[in-house]
Motif scaffolding. Structure first.
Motif, PDB file in Angstrom:
ATOM      1  N   ASN A   1     -15.489 -33.985  38.250  1.00 24.64           N
ATOM      2  CA  ASN A   1     -16.575 -33.902  37.280  1.00 24.64           C
ATOM      3  C   ASN A   1     -17.166 -32.495  37.349  1.00 24.64           C
ATOM      4  OD1 ASN A   1     -18.745 -34.220  35.589  1.00 24.64           O
ATOM      5  ND2 ASN A   1     -19.770 -35.798  36.792  1.00 24.64           N
ATOM      6  N   ASP A   2     -17.055 -31.746  36.232  1.00 18.76           N
ATOM      7  CA  ASP A   2     -17.513 -30.358  36.241  1.00 18.76           C
ATOM      8  C   ASP A   2     -18.911 -30.178  35.663  1.00 18.76           C
ATOM      9  OD1 ASP A   2     -17.163 -30.628  33.515  1.00 18.76           O
ATOM     10  OD2 ASP A   2     -15.565 -29.130  33.330  1.00 18.76           O
ATOM     11  N   THR A   3     -19.720 -31.251  35.648  1.00 20.60           N
ATOM     12  CA  THR A   3     -21.086 -31.117  35.165  1.00 20.60           C
ATOM     13  C   THR A   3     -21.877 -30.146  36.047  1.00 20.60           C
ATOM     14  OG1 THR A   3     -23.053 -32.336  34.468  1.00 20.60           O
ATOM     15  CG2 THR A   3     -22.055 -33.014  36.541  1.00 20.60           C
ATOM     16  N   LYS A   4     -22.887 -29.537  35.462  1.00 22.63           N
ATOM     17  CA  LYS A   4     -23.723 -28.584  36.184  1.00 22.63           C
ATOM     18  C   LYS A   4     -25.173 -29.055  36.161  1.00 22.63           C
ATOM     19  CE  LYS A   4     -24.622 -23.612  36.563  1.00 22.63           C
ATOM     20  NZ  LYS A   4     -24.316 -22.269  35.977  1.00 22.63           N
TER      21      LYS A   4
ATOM     22  N   TYR B   1     -10.356 -32.043  34.682  1.00 21.21           N
ATOM     23  CA  TYR B   1     -11.809 -32.174  34.725  1.00 21.21           C
ATOM     24  C   TYR B   1     -12.313 -33.065  33.604  1.00 21.21           C
ATOM     25  CZ  TYR B   1     -11.764 -28.344  38.050  1.00 21.21           C
ATOM     26  OH  TYR B   1     -11.518 -27.565  39.164  1.00 21.21           O
ATOM     27  N   ILE B   2     -13.294 -33.863  33.950  1.00 25.31           N
ATOM     28  CA  ILE B   2     -14.103 -34.559  32.964  1.00 25.31           C
ATOM     29  C   ILE B   2     -15.524 -34.032  33.134  1.00 25.31           C
ATOM     30  CG2 ILE B   2     -12.647 -36.603  32.963  1.00 25.31           C
ATOM     31  CD1 ILE B   2     -16.051 -36.818  34.592  1.00 25.31           C
ATOM     32  N   THR B   3     -16.372 -34.310  32.152  1.00 30.33           N
ATOM     33  CA  THR B   3     -17.794 -33.989  32.273  1.00 30.33           C
ATOM     34  C   THR B   3     -18.587 -35.267  32.085  1.00 30.33           C
ATOM     35  OG1 THR B   3     -17.467 -31.775  31.333  1.00 30.33           O
ATOM     36  CG2 THR B   3     -19.713 -32.630  31.364  1.00 30.33           C
TER      37      THR B   3
ATOM     38  N   ASP C   1      -8.600 -32.685  27.442  1.00 27.12           N
ATOM     39  CA  ASP C   1      -7.263 -33.151  27.039  1.00 27.12           C
ATOM     40  C   ASP C   1      -6.379 -33.379  28.255  1.00 27.12           C
ATOM     41  OD1 ASP C   1      -8.008 -33.006  24.399  1.00 27.12           O
ATOM     42  OD2 ASP C   1      -7.110 -31.039  24.043  1.00 27.12           O
ATOM     43  N   GLU C   2      -6.551 -32.523  29.276  1.00 24.48           N
ATOM     44  CA  GLU C   2      -5.740 -32.661  30.497  1.00 24.48           C
ATOM     45  C   GLU C   2      -6.054 -33.962  31.226  1.00 24.48           C
ATOM     46  OE1 GLU C   2      -6.106 -28.467  29.298  1.00 24.48           O
ATOM     47  OE2 GLU C   2      -7.608 -30.018  29.759  1.00 24.48           O
ATOM     48  N   ALA C   3      -7.341 -34.326  31.253  1.00 24.15           N
ATOM     49  CA  ALA C   3      -7.730 -35.581  31.906  1.00 24.15           C
ATOM     50  C   ALA C   3      -7.181 -36.781  31.150  1.00 24.15           C
ATOM     51  CB  ALA C   3      -9.248 -35.664  32.015  1.00 24.15           C
ATOM     52  N   ILE C   4      -7.271 -36.738  29.831  1.00 23.56           N
ATOM     53  CA  ILE C   4      -6.738 -37.838  29.015  1.00 23.56           C
ATOM     54  C   ILE C   4      -5.248 -38.007  29.260  1.00 23.56           C
ATOM     55  CG2 ILE C   4      -6.251 -38.544  26.641  1.00 23.56           C
ATOM     56  CD1 ILE C   4      -8.948 -37.273  25.865  1.00 23.56           C
ATOM     57  N   LYS C   5      -4.541 -36.889  29.330  1.00 17.12           N
ATOM     58  CA  LYS C   5      -3.092 -36.943  29.558  1.00 17.12           C
ATOM     59  C   LYS C   5      -2.778 -37.590  30.899  1.00 17.12           C
ATOM     60  CE  LYS C   5       1.042 -34.000  29.553  1.00 17.12           C
ATOM     61  NZ  LYS C   5       1.554 -32.609  29.403  1.00 17.12           N
ATOM     62  N   LEU C   6      -3.540 -37.241  31.932  1.00 15.83           N
ATOM     63  CA  LEU C   6      -3.309 -37.824  33.260  1.00 15.83           C
ATOM     64  C   LEU C   6      -3.618 -39.313  33.272  1.00 15.83           C
ATOM     65  CD1 LEU C   6      -4.690 -35.151  35.773  1.00 15.83           C
ATOM     66  CD2 LEU C   6      -2.308 -35.807  35.399  1.00 15.83           C
ATOM     67  N   ILE C   7      -4.727 -39.699  32.644  1.00 14.34           N
ATOM     68  CA  ILE C   7      -5.111 -41.115  32.639  1.00 14.34           C
ATOM     69  C   ILE C   7      -4.080 -41.947  31.873  1.00 14.34           C
ATOM     70  CG2 ILE C   7      -6.893 -42.786  31.991  1.00 14.34           C
ATOM     71  CD1 ILE C   7      -8.929 -40.458  32.247  1.00 14.34           C
ATOM     72  N   ASN C   8      -3.535 -41.364  30.826  1.00 17.73           N
ATOM     73  CA  ASN C   8      -2.540 -42.078  30.025  1.00 17.73           C
ATOM     74  C   ASN C   8      -1.148 -42.090  30.655  1.00 17.73           C
ATOM     75  OD1 ASN C   8      -4.345 -42.805  28.009  1.00 17.73           O
ATOM     76  ND2 ASN C   8      -3.924 -41.006  26.761  1.00 17.73           N
ATOM     77  N   SER C   9      -0.982 -41.330  31.731  1.00 19.13           N
ATOM     78  CA  SER C   9       0.308 -41.287  32.419  1.00 19.13           C
ATOM     79  C   SER C   9       0.391 -42.404  33.451  1.00 19.13           C
ATOM     80  CB  SER C   9       0.484 -39.927  33.113  1.00 19.13           C
ATOM     81  OG  SER C   9      -0.334 -39.853  34.279  1.00 19.13           O
ATOM     82  N   ASP C  10       1.498 -42.428  34.204  1.00 17.78           N
ATOM     83  CA  ASP C  10       1.608 -43.422  35.274  1.00 17.78           C
ATOM     84  C   ASP C  10       1.419 -42.777  36.650  1.00 17.78           C
ATOM     85  OD1 ASP C  10       3.923 -41.950  35.432  1.00 17.78           O
ATOM     86  OD2 ASP C  10       5.288 -43.651  35.182  1.00 17.78           O
TER      87      ASP C  10
ATOM     88  N   THR D   1     -16.151 -42.620  34.489  1.00 22.79           N
ATOM     89  CA  THR D   1     -15.657 -42.030  33.245  1.00 22.79           C
ATOM     90  C   THR D   1     -14.189 -42.362  33.029  1.00 22.79           C
ATOM     91  OG1 THR D   1     -17.221 -40.212  33.596  1.00 22.79           O
ATOM     92  CG2 THR D   1     -15.529 -39.888  31.933  1.00 22.79           C
ATOM     93  N   ILE D   2     -13.394 -42.237  34.081  1.00 22.18           N
ATOM     94  CA  ILE D   2     -11.969 -42.583  34.006  1.00 22.18           C
ATOM     95  C   ILE D   2     -11.803 -44.033  33.576  1.00 22.18           C
ATOM     96  CG2 ILE D   2      -9.887 -42.974  35.415  1.00 22.18           C
ATOM     97  CD1 ILE D   2     -10.970 -40.575  37.182  1.00 22.18           C
TER      98      ILE D   2
END
Length: 337
Positions: free
Chosen positions: A61-64, A205-207, A237-246, A259-260
């Motif tokens: 999580n890259d929130t600040k 990263y997600i926020t 987009d990178e996080a979505i791709k990972l979550i949608n993968s196996d 969030t995930i």
């Protein structure tokens, strides 16, 4: 069913095990490693994290955190304290104000910053807009001013004022998108040294802008009746791709985890996350968890229990107390694999 009873998530913590300050350096914090399948417990230090990770991708999580606490005065001259709970739409803010206020009251802060009370909510929160020189400020303008005159919003249980060190310590090394009023605390242990040791792992990263609701207590004895707070989130987009993968996933902290799991259920890539994970609502996508040790009877300890069960969670907390781990935001870490 005991898993649904609030009192079943209570434990006794000696006051001296509440971390008032972080480990120095941050990655020298203790790390308790729990292997779900075997029940094995290993005591280590955080900079050894890479040595324990199975094949997986990491999501951070890259929130600040911004300086969400302000000290000022009412028009009467009486002192007041305002704490921003959450950024709302239309340049409005959900806040807590120490002391009695009514609608249309004006609170006065440094740098000609004023806050006008727009609404009093039944739960004790207030909605305000900030002004300067009689001009309503946009949200990003308020955040800019907050960095100059605001204070780091340390958790209330630390029972101390913030200091200059907290401006660095209460922020992850990868903090990027401003908007949180509390740190994603599992992230605070990461240093460049630890990140370098994880270079062979896929990551994204997600926020999720952590709100004051993360400290909200559960008031109902049946936890299934608890109304979970909501927090703004956005997935890369990178996080979505990972979550949608196996690929197996390690969520770094409870905020990344929620969030995930919210995306896994809804396929929404941004919006308001109000997911309540507990033993009756277990993870459906995330495999592993990195987290700190949380308050008794909190939604955060219930989230941990959603991975390994309530009884195992309480046993691990007993083990941590026995071994003098430090608890809460500036405390030590636990890896569940």
């Amino acid at each position: 069913m005991l898993d649904n009873l609030l009192s079943s998530y209570d434990y006794d913590l000696p006051e001296e095990l509440i971390a008032k300050y972080p480990a120095n350096p941050a990655d020298s914090a203790k790390l308790l490693v729990y292997e779900k399948n075997s029940g094995k417990i290993t005591h280590s230090v955080f900079y050894e994290l890479a040595n324990f990770l199975p094949e997986c991708a990491l999501i951070f999580n890259d929130t600040k955190v911004f300086k969400a606490r302000f000290y000022g005065n009412k028009i009467s001259g009486a002192k007041c304290e305002l704490f921003i709970n959450k950024i709302l739409a239309n340049d409005e803010f959900l806040v807590q104000v120490r002391g009695k206020v009514k609608e249309d009251d004006i609170l006065i802060f440094q740098d000609n910053l004023n806050a006008k009370i727009l609404k009093l909510n039944a739960d004790g929160t207030r909605i305000v807009k900030f002004c300067k020189n009689n001009e309503v400020l946009k949200t990003d303008e308020v955040l800019t001013i907050s960095e100059k005159i605001g204070h780091i919003p340390l958790p209330p249980y630390l029972k101390r004022m913030d200091n200059l060190d907290d401006e660095i310590n209460y922020q992850s090394v990868f903090a990027k998108n401003i908007g949180a009023v509390a740190a994603p605390t599992a992230s605070l242990h990461f240093t460049n040294r630890v990140l370098d040791s994880l270079k062979d792992k896929k990551s994204a990263y997600i926020t999720l802008h952590v709100g004051a609701g993360t400290f909200a207590s559960v008031e109902c004895e049946n936890i299934q009746e608890h109304k979970m707070h909501s927090e703004y989130f956005n997935l890369s987009d990178e996080a979505i791709k990972l979550i949608n993968s196996d690929i197996p996933i390690l969520g770094v902290g409870t905020t990344a985890t929620r969030t995930i799991e919210y995306y896994a259920r809804t396929k929404k890539s941004s919006g308001e996350c109000d997911l309540f994970l507990n033993p009756s609502n277990r993870p459906i996508r995330q495999n592993y968890l990195l987290t700190n040790f949380h308050l008794p009877k909190s939604t955060l300890i219930m989230l941990v229990a959603s991975f390994i069960g309530r009884q195992n969670t309480l046993k691990l907390y007993e083990e941590a107390i026995k071994n003098k781990y430090k608890f809460y935001s500036y405390g030590d870490a636990m890896l569940i694999i």
